[in-house]
Design an enzyme around this catalytic site. Sequence first.
Site, mmCIF file in Angstrom:
data_model
loop_
_atom_site.group_PDB
_atom_site.id
_atom_site.type_symbol
_atom_site.label_atom_id
_atom_site.label_comp_id
_atom_site.label_asym_id
_atom_site.label_seq_id
_atom_site.Cartn_x
_atom_site.Cartn_y
_atom_site.Cartn_z
ATOM 1 N N SER A 122 4.752 3.060 -2.389
ATOM 2 C CA SER A 122 6.204 2.886 -2.461
ATOM 3 C C SER A 122 6.890 4.256 -2.537
ATOM 4 O O SER A 122 6.744 5.062 -1.629
ATOM 5 C CB SER A 122 6.548 1.983 -3.649
ATOM 6 O OG SER A 122 7.879 1.539 -3.580
ATOM 7 N N GLU A 259 5.499 -8.563 2.201
ATOM 8 C CA GLU A 259 5.854 -7.214 1.767
ATOM 9 C C GLU A 259 7.361 -7.029 1.767
ATOM 10 O O GLU A 259 8.065 -7.601 2.596
ATOM 11 C CB GLU A 259 5.160 -6.244 2.738
ATOM 12 C CG GLU A 259 5.501 -4.799 2.634
ATOM 13 C CD GLU A 259 4.964 -4.183 1.365
ATOM 14 O OE1 GLU A 259 5.784 -3.967 0.449
ATOM 15 O OE2 GLU A 259 3.756 -3.923 1.287
ATOM 16 N N HIS A 286 4.038 -6.190 -2.272
ATOM 17 C CA HIS A 286 4.276 -4.750 -2.374
ATOM 18 C C HIS A 286 3.152 -4.066 -3.144
ATOM 19 O O HIS A 286 2.795 -2.934 -2.847
ATOM 20 C CB HIS A 286 5.626 -4.530 -3.051
ATOM 21 C CG HIS A 286 6.166 -3.155 -2.908
ATOM 22 N ND1 HIS A 286 6.298 -2.516 -1.685
ATOM 23 C CD2 HIS A 286 6.629 -2.265 -3.834
ATOM 24 C CE1 HIS A 286 6.817 -1.310 -1.872
ATOM 25 N NE2 HIS A 286 7.014 -1.127 -3.154
#
Length: 317
Positions: A122, A259, A286
């Site tokens: 991320s 996602e 995620h």
Amino acid sequence: MIELLLKKSGGYLMKQGTTILTLENGYHLWTHTEGQGNIKLLCLHGGPGGNHEYYENFASKLANIGVQVTMYDQLGSWYSDQPDFSLQENIDKFLNMDYFIDEVEEVRTKLGLENFYLIGQSWGGILTQEYALKYPEHLKGIIISSMTDNIDEYVTNINKIREKEFSDDDLTFMKKCESENDYVNKRYQSLIDKLNQGYVDRKQPPAISHLTETMATPVYNYFQGDNEFVVTGKMKGWDRRNDIHKLQMPTLITYGEHETMPLTTAKRMAATIPNARLETTPNGGHHHMIDNAPVYFKHLEQFLIDVENHTFPKSKN
């Protein structure tokens, strides 16, 4: 000062366990190293303002191929020092992209890492791309996990997710709360919880649950906003689409099939980066390294093996 490097057989092994680094700015970072082997992996957590915890099992998962894993909490996060971000001088000095990129380099230098792999999830995936563009000479390969090369396509995707999951009434209500900065509204939070359960932490693992909040909220709010499904902070507008073709090192891009980030972007990135492979994780969100660990680590292990054996091919995905 604690000796960080132990000489062995003409090379260096990093000190095992926890080491507190003193930065040039005087603040301290918590770092932790586990595992034995010639493959060095440095882990960058997400958030911004998250922490290292989803990397805690990486050394054991990759032990059979000899990977030494180092993780750390970035400045402002969990075990590391947390400057007073109510002071504008600290906001100006530390809450910017350049600071966090150069923090990675200072950590690398102080830990003596060279010819290593960098993985970022991320927000950590943003830092991985930025670091690789600025300091490519130190890297053997990079892993971009659950991150695009720009924020605009991410925002488009999370808006599509919201439209898919909620009624017009719920969407209108969410937008009203956001326009009024009413993020603590219970109904609003319940809707965000639904999105988190479907697209962020699908497995909802108890192992990383806490009795207290571990997110560095001032850092997260400043860069991201209130939650994963709005981007109102300084990260808005970040874009490296015109630059990722410069990443020459072997690159693994990993996405969960469910996602927050758009898979179409991942496919374009894999096609644009000269030496890249894209792998997707079924039933993963995620945090797909937790949602479906066996598949995630199979992909990661194969990437490392292929690069080490000089057999790394570009993906056909």
